[in-house]
Motif scaffolding. Sequence first.
Motif, mmCIF file in Angstrom:
data_model
loop_
_atom_site.group_PDB
_atom_site.id
_atom_site.type_symbol
_atom_site.label_atom_id
_atom_site.label_comp_id
_atom_site.label_asym_id
_atom_site.label_seq_id
_atom_site.Cartn_x
_atom_site.Cartn_y
_atom_site.Cartn_z
ATOM 1 N N ALA A 1 48.127 42.626 31.644
ATOM 2 C CA ALA A 1 48.443 41.406 32.117
ATOM 3 C C ALA A 1 48.944 41.193 33.657
ATOM 4 N N ALA A 2 49.171 42.595 34.319
ATOM 5 C CA ALA A 2 49.450 42.439 35.742
ATOM 6 C C ALA A 2 48.105 42.047 36.471
ATOM 7 N N THR A 3 47.199 42.673 35.710
ATOM 8 C CA THR A 3 45.794 42.440 36.569
ATOM 9 C C THR A 3 45.099 40.998 36.399
ATOM 10 N N SER A 4 45.437 40.315 35.144
ATOM 11 C CA SER A 4 44.751 39.168 34.823
ATOM 12 C C SER A 4 45.504 38.052 35.798
ATOM 13 N N ALA A 5 46.510 38.277 36.441
ATOM 14 C CA ALA A 5 47.345 37.327 37.197
ATOM 15 C C ALA A 5 47.018 37.485 38.882
ATOM 16 N N THR A 6 46.064 38.536 39.052
ATOM 17 C CA THR A 6 45.850 38.869 40.562
ATOM 18 C C THR A 6 44.803 37.645 41.075
ATOM 19 N N GLU A 7 44.858 37.399 42.044
ATOM 20 C CA GLU A 7 43.846 36.357 42.726
ATOM 21 C C GLU A 7 42.372 36.793 42.987
ATOM 22 N N GLN B 1 41.178 36.747 39.139
ATOM 23 C CA GLN B 1 40.766 35.172 38.870
ATOM 24 C C GLN B 1 39.796 34.804 39.633
ATOM 25 N N LYS B 2 39.556 35.263 40.520
ATOM 26 C CA LYS B 2 38.166 34.955 41.373
ATOM 27 C C LYS B 2 36.859 35.265 40.715
ATOM 28 N N ASP B 3 36.902 36.531 40.432
ATOM 29 C CA ASP B 3 36.110 37.337 39.809
ATOM 30 C C ASP B 3 35.602 36.803 38.269
ATOM 31 N N PHE B 4 36.958 36.476 37.689
ATOM 32 C CA PHE B 4 36.653 36.175 36.058
ATOM 33 C C PHE B 4 37.554 34.663 35.934
ATOM 34 N N PRO B 5 37.053 33.495 36.405
ATOM 35 C CA PRO B 5 37.688 32.374 36.235
ATOM 36 C C PRO B 5 37.885 31.630 34.996
ATOM 37 N N GLU B 6 37.231 32.374 34.093
ATOM 38 C CA GLU B 6 37.371 31.640 32.496
ATOM 39 C C GLU B 6 38.179 32.735 31.699
ATOM 40 N N ASP B 7 38.639 33.574 32.431
ATOM 41 C CA ASP B 7 39.460 34.658 31.544
ATOM 42 C C ASP B 7 40.910 34.103 31.064
ATOM 43 N N PHE B 8 41.395 34.755 30.181
ATOM 44 C CA PHE B 8 43.011 34.602 30.055
ATOM 45 C C PHE B 8 43.664 35.029 31.310
ATOM 46 N N VAL B 9 45.110 34.243 31.294
ATOM 47 C CA VAL B 9 46.085 35.028 32.373
ATOM 48 C C VAL B 9 47.333 35.048 31.655
ATOM 49 N N TYR B 10 47.875 36.299 31.453
ATOM 50 C CA TYR B 10 49.236 36.688 30.841
ATOM 51 C C TYR B 10 49.904 37.407 31.210
ATOM 52 N N ASP B 11 51.377 37.481 31.061
ATOM 53 C CA ASP B 11 52.344 38.118 31.303
ATOM 54 C C ASP B 11 52.832 38.965 30.107
ATOM 55 N N PHE B 12 53.197 39.961 30.164
ATOM 56 C CA PHE B 12 53.851 41.004 29.122
ATOM 57 C C PHE B 12 55.240 40.809 29.080
ATOM 58 N N TYR C 1 31.757 35.474 30.530
ATOM 59 C CA TYR C 1 31.874 36.948 30.893
ATOM 60 C C TYR C 1 33.420 37.171 31.379
ATOM 61 N N VAL C 2 34.235 38.151 30.983
ATOM 62 C CA VAL C 2 35.264 38.160 31.734
ATOM 63 C C VAL C 2 35.791 39.631 31.599
ATOM 64 N N GLY C 3 34.612 40.406 31.973
ATOM 65 C CA GLY C 3 34.773 41.922 32.266
ATOM 66 C C GLY C 3 34.162 42.732 31.299
ATOM 67 N N GLY C 4 33.546 42.433 30.178
ATOM 68 C CA GLY C 4 32.716 43.194 29.097
ATOM 69 C C GLY C 4 34.023 44.252 28.717
ATOM 70 N N ALA C 5 33.540 45.357 28.378
ATOM 71 C CA ALA C 5 34.414 46.295 27.641
ATOM 72 C C ALA C 5 35.609 46.609 28.441
ATOM 73 N N ALA C 6 35.771 46.582 29.722
ATOM 74 C CA ALA C 6 36.857 46.847 30.485
ATOM 75 C C ALA C 6 38.169 46.009 30.120
ATOM 76 N N SER C 7 37.816 44.736 29.609
ATOM 77 C CA SER C 7 38.849 43.554 29.337
ATOM 78 C C SER C 7 39.063 43.639 27.652
ATOM 79 N N ARG C 8 40.065 43.628 27.351
ATOM 80 C CA ARG C 8 40.600 43.470 25.640
ATOM 81 C C ARG C 8 40.313 41.888 25.250
ATOM 82 N N MET C 9 40.067 41.035 26.387
ATOM 83 C CA MET C 9 39.833 39.768 26.127
ATOM 84 C C MET C 9 38.277 39.571 25.354
ATOM 85 N N SER C 10 37.449 40.412 25.792
ATOM 86 C CA SER C 10 36.055 40.108 25.549
ATOM 87 C C SER C 10 36.106 40.318 23.859
#
Length: 229
Positions: free
Chosen positions: A135-141, A144-155, A60-69
């Motif tokens: 992208a900016a959100t994905s890189a925040t501590e 990453q703590k809330d969704f450790p299995e998510d993608f991390v990326y830069d625009f 789970y990486v944030g549901g509808a709020a995350s494009r990666m879902s």
Amino acid sequence: MAENIHPFYGTHRDAMEAAMRHRLDLADAMLRERAHLTGIDGIRREVMDEFEIVLTQMPYVGGAASRMSDFFMRLMGFMAISRVLRRHGVPVPVIGEIERETYKAQLLAVSEAERLASGRQFMSPENQALLREQAATSATESHQKDFPEDFVYDFVEPGPEDTFEFGINYKACGFCKLAARHGDKEILPNICGLDFVAYAARGIRLERAQTLAGGASHCNFRFSRLSSD
């Protein structure tokens, strides 16, 4: 096993299972002719059983709020197909070929107008602004703590000499994390190959010279519009 599926994915389960059955219908001839498999009905049941396992493994990486879902929901089924075909001795390159052609056929079942509209939306300034924000959100501590299995990326903004409209550098990949955890590294590049199919179907050119799955430091996605010719 169903009680272990995250509630967000549980709400989409019927649609995901229907997509899986459609893929297996489209792959039927290729499973016989290219993978040289018999007992296709049994293979289908095995894939659907494996998909039940995959559903419990989807992070789970944030549901509808995350494009990666959406990426997980659209592509995780191919992990089930890959696992089953690999167990039956089908070479990994053949599995990738079958999955790419199956996915392309599934995508092209959607009208061209709808696909191209989706592509225009993806390339739009509004979506690029959203991508910058996520992208900016994905890189925040905290993320990453809330969704450790998510993608991390830069625009990535294009430079003066670049021909792409924008890019994304994926520095951490949810599929890579899942593959490492469940022993799927060998089949992971097949999942990566589906990206080219997905974007082309929407009128988008994807250029990518390296991937995390291939041992690089990041995946360098670069997007531009395909010619209408």
